[in-house]
Write a protein that holds these residues in place. Sequence first.
Motif, PDB file in Angstrom:
ATOM      1  N   ALA A 127      19.188  -4.492  38.611  1.00 59.47           N
ATOM      2  CA  ALA A 127      18.016  -3.992  37.897  1.00 59.47           C
ATOM      3  C   ALA A 127      18.225  -2.580  37.378  1.00 59.47           C
ATOM      4  CB  ALA A 127      16.794  -4.020  38.815  1.00 59.47           C
ATOM      5  N   THR A 128      19.210  -1.875  37.878  1.00 59.17           N
ATOM      6  CA  THR A 128      19.445  -0.503  37.454  1.00 59.17           C
ATOM      7  C   THR A 128      20.300  -0.435  36.188  1.00 59.17           C
ATOM      8  OG1 THR A 128      21.430  -0.307  38.815  1.00 59.17           O
ATOM      9  CG2 THR A 128      19.328   0.269  39.827  1.00 59.17           C
ATOM     10  N   THR A 129      20.787  -1.569  35.717  1.00 58.22           N
ATOM     11  CA  THR A 129      21.613  -1.569  34.512  1.00 58.22           C
ATOM     12  C   THR A 129      20.750  -1.878  33.300  1.00 58.22           C
ATOM     13  OG1 THR A 129      22.121  -3.918  34.636  1.00 58.22           O
ATOM     14  CG2 THR A 129      23.532  -2.432  35.890  1.00 58.22           C
ATOM     15  N   THR A 130      21.164  -1.407  32.158  1.00 61.80           N
ATOM     16  CA  THR A 130      20.384  -1.607  30.936  1.00 61.80           C
ATOM     17  C   THR A 130      20.473  -3.029  30.426  1.00 61.80           C
ATOM     18  OG1 THR A 130      22.292  -0.891  29.644  1.00 61.80           O
ATOM     19  CG2 THR A 130      20.676   0.789  30.252  1.00 61.80           C
ATOM     20  N   THR A 131      21.378  -3.823  30.964  1.00 58.55           N
ATOM     21  CA  THR A 131      21.526  -5.203  30.509  1.00 58.55           C
ATOM     22  C   THR A 131      20.701  -6.176  31.344  1.00 58.55           C
ATOM     23  OG1 THR A 131      23.458  -5.512  31.939  1.00 58.55           O
ATOM     24  CG2 THR A 131      23.856  -4.750  29.684  1.00 58.55           C
ATOM     25  N   SER A 132      19.966  -5.661  32.321  1.00 61.21           N
ATOM     26  CA  SER A 132      19.197  -6.543  33.189  1.00 61.21           C
ATOM     27  C   SER A 132      18.139  -7.308  32.404  1.00 61.21           C
ATOM     28  CB  SER A 132      18.520  -5.727  34.291  1.00 61.21           C
ATOM     29  OG  SER A 132      17.634  -6.540  35.008  1.00 61.21           O
ATOM     30  N   GLN A 133      17.974  -8.588  32.738  1.00 62.94           N
ATOM     31  CA  GLN A 133      16.961  -9.413  32.100  1.00 62.94           C
ATOM     32  C   GLN A 133      15.681  -9.445  32.920  1.00 62.94           C
ATOM     33  OE1 GLN A 133      17.326 -10.839  28.975  1.00 62.94           O
ATOM     34  NE2 GLN A 133      19.088  -9.473  29.047  1.00 62.94           N
ATOM     35  N   GLN A 134      15.525  -8.557  33.885  1.00 60.99           N
ATOM     36  CA  GLN A 134      14.317  -8.498  34.702  1.00 60.99           C
ATOM     37  C   GLN A 134      13.108  -8.225  33.815  1.00 60.99           C
ATOM     38  OE1 GLN A 134      13.949  -5.049  37.134  1.00 60.99           O
ATOM     39  NE2 GLN A 134      12.515  -5.987  38.574  1.00 60.99           N
ATOM     40  N   LYS A 135      12.052  -8.973  34.041  1.00 59.00           N
ATOM     41  CA  LYS A 135      10.804  -8.793  33.306  1.00 59.00           C
ATOM     42  C   LYS A 135       9.813  -8.027  34.180  1.00 59.00           C
ATOM     43  CE  LYS A 135      11.691 -11.401  29.596  1.00 59.00           C
ATOM     44  NZ  LYS A 135      13.048 -11.827  29.941  1.00 59.00           N
ATOM     45  N   LEU A 136       9.075  -7.126  33.557  1.00 58.77           N
ATOM     46  CA  LEU A 136       8.081  -6.315  34.262  1.00 58.77           C
ATOM     47  C   LEU A 136       6.739  -6.420  33.559  1.00 58.77           C
ATOM     48  CD1 LEU A 136      10.164  -3.044  34.817  1.00 58.77           C
ATOM     49  CD2 LEU A 136       9.745  -4.827  36.495  1.00 58.77           C
ATOM     50  N   LEU A 137       5.678  -6.450  34.340  1.00 59.98           N
ATOM     51  CA  LEU A 137       4.337  -6.331  33.777  1.00 59.98           C
ATOM     52  C   LEU A 137       4.002  -4.848  33.697  1.00 59.98           C
ATOM     53  CD1 LEU A 137       1.634  -7.685  32.888  1.00 59.98           C
ATOM     54  CD2 LEU A 137       0.875  -7.368  35.268  1.00 59.98           C
ATOM     55  N   ARG A 138       3.723  -4.384  32.513  1.00 59.67           N
ATOM     56  CA  ARG A 138       3.369  -2.969  32.291  1.00 59.67           C
ATOM     57  C   ARG A 138       1.853  -2.868  32.183  1.00 59.67           C
ATOM     58  NH1 ARG A 138       2.589   0.429  27.638  1.00 59.67           N
ATOM     59  NH2 ARG A 138       3.365   2.562  27.991  1.00 59.67           N
ATOM     60  N   VAL A 139       1.252  -2.141  33.095  1.00 57.76           N
ATOM     61  CA  VAL A 139      -0.203  -1.985  33.132  1.00 57.76           C
ATOM     62  C   VAL A 139      -0.553  -0.525  32.861  1.00 57.76           C
ATOM     63  CG1 VAL A 139      -2.269  -2.086  34.580  1.00 57.76           C
ATOM     64  CG2 VAL A 139      -0.564  -3.901  34.718  1.00 57.76           C
ATOM     65  N   VAL A 140      -1.382  -0.310  31.850  1.00 61.79           N
ATOM     66  CA  VAL A 140      -1.891   1.031  31.541  1.00 61.79           C
ATOM     67  C   VAL A 140      -3.315   1.108  32.070  1.00 61.79           C
ATOM     68  CG1 VAL A 140      -2.404   2.711  29.739  1.00 61.79           C
ATOM     69  CG2 VAL A 140      -0.439   1.175  29.486  1.00 61.79           C
ATOM     70  N   TRP A 141      -3.529   2.032  32.982  1.00 60.40           N
ATOM     71  CA  TRP A 141      -4.839   2.195  33.604  1.00 60.40           C
ATOM     72  C   TRP A 141      -5.673   3.203  32.821  1.00 60.40           C
ATOM     73  CZ3 TRP A 141      -6.022  -0.887  37.730  1.00 60.40           C
ATOM     74  CH2 TRP A 141      -4.955  -1.501  38.391  1.00 60.40           C
ATOM     75  N   SER A 142      -6.962   2.954  32.754  1.00 62.14           N
ATOM     76  CA  SER A 142      -7.859   3.901  32.085  1.00 62.14           C
ATOM     77  C   SER A 142      -8.072   5.120  32.975  1.00 62.14           C
ATOM     78  CB  SER A 142      -9.206   3.238  31.776  1.00 62.14           C
ATOM     79  OG  SER A 142      -9.862   2.881  32.987  1.00 62.14           O
ATOM     80  N   ASN A 143      -8.159   6.248  32.348  1.00 62.78           N
ATOM     81  CA  ASN A 143      -8.434   7.495  33.055  1.00 62.78           C
ATOM     82  C   ASN A 143      -9.734   8.055  32.506  1.00 62.78           C
ATOM     83  OD1 ASN A 143      -8.521  10.175  34.049  1.00 62.78           O
ATOM     84  ND2 ASN A 143      -6.279  10.256  34.168  1.00 62.78           N
ATOM     85  N   LYS A 144     -10.791   7.950  33.277  1.00 69.07           N
ATOM     86  CA  LYS A 144     -12.107   8.372  32.805  1.00 69.07           C
ATOM     87  C   LYS A 144     -12.181   9.869  32.540  1.00 69.07           C
ATOM     88  CE  LYS A 144     -14.323   4.631  35.374  1.00 69.07           C
ATOM     89  NZ  LYS A 144     -15.313   4.284  36.440  1.00 69.07           N
TER      90      LYS A 144
END
Length: 637
Positions: free
Chosen positions: A200-217
């Motif tokens: 996972a530390t290599t740029t060729t990794s095919q690992q998929k990640l869910l990217r969640v942006v949280w609201s900041n009130k």
Amino acid sequence: SGWIFARCNSPIMLTRQLCRKGINSPRHDFHLWRSRVVTTISAQCDFRHHHHHKHYRRHHHIQVVDNGRTVQIQFPSQKKNNDDENELTNTSIKTIQTSSASTFHAAWLWSNDPSNIHPTSGQRYRSPGSYDGSLVMSASVVEASEAVALAASDQKNGSRSPVALPIPPPLPGCCHSVGTVYSVGNSSLPSSILDESKAATTTTSQQKLLRVVWSNKKDEKQNHISYYDIKWLESWRYDQNAMKERRLKTEVTPDVSLRAIHHYVSSDNKNKICSSSKHDKRGNDGLIHVDYNDVVHGANINELLRLFQGIFSDGAAIIRNTPRPTSDDPDEIPAAMLGRTLGGGSLSHGTLYGDIFHVKSMPDANNLAYTSLPLSPHQDLAYYESMPGLQLLHCVDMGRNVVGGESVLVDGMAAAYKLRQLAPKYFRTLVECPTMFIKQRDGACMTYLRPCIVLAAKGGSSKGGKEVANDRESNEDYIDREIVAVNWSPPFEGPLSIHSDLMEDYYKAYAAFERMIDTSISAATEHGDKESAMDEFSQYAFEYTWERRLQPGEILVFNNQRMLHGRRGFHVNEIVESKGGDVQEGASTRHLIGVYTNIDDTLNTYRTLLRDNDPMASNFIRNVGNGTSFVPKYCAL
């Protein structure tokens, strides 16, 4: 309403497609909000598959709903036929049914944020109670290499992602959302596991990640961003289908239960017990057989794993070629040595009878086990808060002059499952009415109040939330939850203390279940139901009671929290004994040496062995009967 998603090669093409549909240009996050329809763009999915690749495209369809309180993810199917593959082109638009999606609540995601996990211990920095009500502003799937670039861009824009990227992928069955708990400084793991984590530390990794942006009130420019391994999220889905699938893999039913020995012994080979098949080395008694020297002295990991598999799949197993004890040294007693091997290095529950106990007939016995009387199927030490996990019984002597004394096993959890089918009213009675289990004599004063049958909590059932909330008056729905424990020990029960209106129902229910697990009970009882129904109860006992005479050198190992064990009464054949000639040592003796292990230490030994030696194995163990369900084979918490 439904999901509409478009696949494209560029934002420009995407904009053109949406404009044709009368939809304005998408925002940066590609999430469009239009009344009851949420349009989700799968531009973050992987389109770089070439035709010569044998695997299929894998798409994750994401939408944020309920004003940011939940995220819905539709995970790709494991298999796609060729028609599906040809249909899904980069410019197609397809409607997805939301019922097939998995919902993840913002509070759940917040609690499992990888930045909330200490990287090497796995402990949580904050509790679920400290959830501050944060909402999800957007969510998308990105590759690990893309996440690194996005994190750098986000940092410049004032947003932050506390967790180091990319995230080492968690191992199968891991409760932690990061894999560093195993990969950092853990040289005991196989290189294949460490390599997977390092990948996972290599740029060729095919690992998929869910990217969640949280609201900041307080400050929209300081949004918190979280990343989750998508495979980890899929393994911990809690939608209704996932809950049903887990229950099917863990629940103990008659279909997976140990049966009467005549189901395994052929009619022309009734005396051949210890032979084994080519593949799983099961004896003709239906149990897995292993050699003592392989698991204790030989340190054969494969045989040890096979032994554990037999214990936790079938409920019991047989160890052959166990040497006879040559001294009284606890460290050299074979049964104790095997018990410590299985139990994480120690034995348990030795307060009343000692860590090592000898089961043989003796005068003034403080337990019926130390007589020649029959013992009905039961569990040992049910008056403990946590009764023993495994029980090991080493047959040292089974004299030729001893008549009877066969060992008996019945799967208590499978029997309870069948009782629910035969007599739901009786089943519910044994779920609702507590029984007092006792041990009171010189040097002992122990009591514990618990029902005979324990079900999983409603919130953990395979029903949907609304169904759970509305089924309180439904008898069928109330009892249709996974059975997670059975408590049964008639010799150690105290005075019943339940509502008077339930008293007669309890004794009828008790008698029915007892007939299902004890072949010695007469078909006629004063509380008996119709003859046909009682015949069905009795028939179960005859079909599912395992019975066999142990031989010297064998150890019977069984899960005391799932299996009920007993024995037939025995006596010495005086005619044979009185004949002249030399008297063989032990010819008139039935002598077993027993030990217990703790269920938690034993399961930990099994799971860590699996994790270290078979990391891609199935992630489920058949319910062990300790009051819980859905237990991963290897779980870090």
